[in-house]
Design a protein around this motif. Structure first.
Motif, PDB file in Angstrom:
ATOM      1  N   GLY A 157       0.805  -1.217   0.000  1.00  0.00           N
ATOM      2  CA  GLY A 157       0.000   0.000   0.000  1.00  0.00           C
ATOM      3  C   GLY A 157       0.837   1.265   0.000  1.00  0.00           C
ATOM      4  O   GLY A 157       1.981   1.269   0.445  1.00  0.00           O
ATOM      5  N   PRO A 158       0.256   2.383  -0.480  1.00  0.00           N
ATOM      6  CA  PRO A 158       1.010   3.630  -0.647  1.00  0.00           C
ATOM      7  C   PRO A 158       1.553   4.221   0.657  1.00  0.00           C
ATOM      8  O   PRO A 158       2.661   4.753   0.674  1.00  0.00           O
ATOM      9  CB  PRO A 158       0.016   4.588  -1.291  1.00  0.00           C
ATOM     10  N   GLU A 159       0.792   4.125   1.749  1.00  0.00           N
ATOM     11  CA  GLU A 159       1.263   4.703   3.021  1.00  0.00           C
ATOM     12  C   GLU A 159       2.507   3.986   3.525  1.00  0.00           C
ATOM     13  O   GLU A 159       3.467   4.607   3.983  1.00  0.00           O
ATOM     14  CB  GLU A 159       0.174   4.640   4.105  1.00  0.00           C
ATOM     15  N   ARG A 160       2.484   2.648   3.460  1.00  0.00           N
ATOM     16  CA  ARG A 160       3.635   1.877   3.954  1.00  0.00           C
ATOM     17  C   ARG A 160       4.810   1.946   2.981  1.00  0.00           C
ATOM     18  O   ARG A 160       5.958   1.850   3.401  1.00  0.00           O
ATOM     19  CB  ARG A 160       3.216   0.440   4.240  1.00  0.00           C
ATOM     20  N   ILE A 161       4.534   2.122   1.702  1.00  0.00           N
ATOM     21  CA  ILE A 161       5.619   2.298   0.729  1.00  0.00           C
ATOM     22  C   ILE A 161       6.406   3.561   1.065  1.00  0.00           C
ATOM     23  O   ILE A 161       7.626   3.588   0.991  1.00  0.00           O
ATOM     24  CB  ILE A 161       5.068   2.342  -0.716  1.00  0.00           C
ATOM     25  N   GLU A 162       5.704   4.618   1.453  1.00  0.00           N
ATOM     26  CA  GLU A 162       6.358   5.881   1.819  1.00  0.00           C
ATOM     27  C   GLU A 162       7.288   5.721   3.019  1.00  0.00           C
ATOM     28  O   GLU A 162       8.237   6.475   3.175  1.00  0.00           O
ATOM     29  CB  GLU A 162       5.311   6.962   2.113  1.00  0.00           C
ATOM     30  N   MET A 163       6.996   4.757   3.884  1.00  0.00           N
ATOM     31  CA  MET A 163       7.819   4.529   5.076  1.00  0.00           C
ATOM     32  C   MET A 163       9.145   3.847   4.761  1.00  0.00           C
ATOM     33  O   MET A 163      10.088   3.922   5.544  1.00  0.00           O
ATOM     34  CB  MET A 163       7.051   3.672   6.099  1.00  0.00           C
TER      35      MET A 163
END
Length: 173
Positions: free
Chosen positions: A86-92
């Protein structure tokens, strides 16, 4: 240990061992998202013996645990991992280590451009060792063909000395 070995040791059918493993893994996964909170991950592929059943495996560098694995070794498999992440965890993600496989690097650069893509240490050492052996072999062949038999003999016997840590070398090496 294989299911067959466990079945023999515990005197139960291997199907029973599989069912027990399935329940234990299912219970362990309940309420836990293995992909949550990952910052540094490693991606590699493994194959199942000579049957060429390839698995793509993602490891969390913080814990050293496998957090995701799927059959396949291609861009589609990597895309499935990032879709699940998912995009939120990719950003992390800050760091992603992998070998130099184009199918991994392409998808990582495309899907998480903020993460640093690193070559994993195993492959760096393997490639360095291979290159060192190629050079040693070339020097050995040149010395042998050039009539420098003493040099050729020393270089031929130097393979393991070149791979050792300096503090572990003998006086002869």
């Amino acid at each position: 240990m294989s299911k067959t070995a466990v079945a023999g040791l515990m005197r139960v059918a291997w199907e029973t061992v599989g069912a027990i493993l399935g329940r234990v893994v299912g219970d362990a996964k309940k309420g836990r998202d293995l992909l949550d909170g990952r910052v540094r991950i490693g991606i590699d592929e493994v194959n199942d013996r000579k049957g060429h059943k390839h698995l793509t495996v993602v490891v969390d560098h913080g814990s050293g645990r496998i957090v995701w694995a799927r059959e396949g070794r291609d861009k589609k498999t990597m895309a499935a991992f990032f879709d699940e992440l998912g995009p939120e965890r990719i950003e992390m993600l800050t760091h992603v280590s992998a070998d130099a496989a184009a199918w991994i690097g392409t998808v990582v650069r495309e899907r998480c451009p903020n993460a640093v893509l690193c070559i994993d240490p195993f492959h760096v050492v393997a490639w360095g060792t291979f290159a060192l052996d190629e050079v040693r072999r070339g020097v050995w062949n040149a010395s042998r063909k050039g009539g420098e038999k003493d040099t050729a003999k020393v270089v031929k016997g130097a393979r393991f000395a070149l791979l050792k840590n300096p503090e572990n070398l003998t006086d002869r090496q």
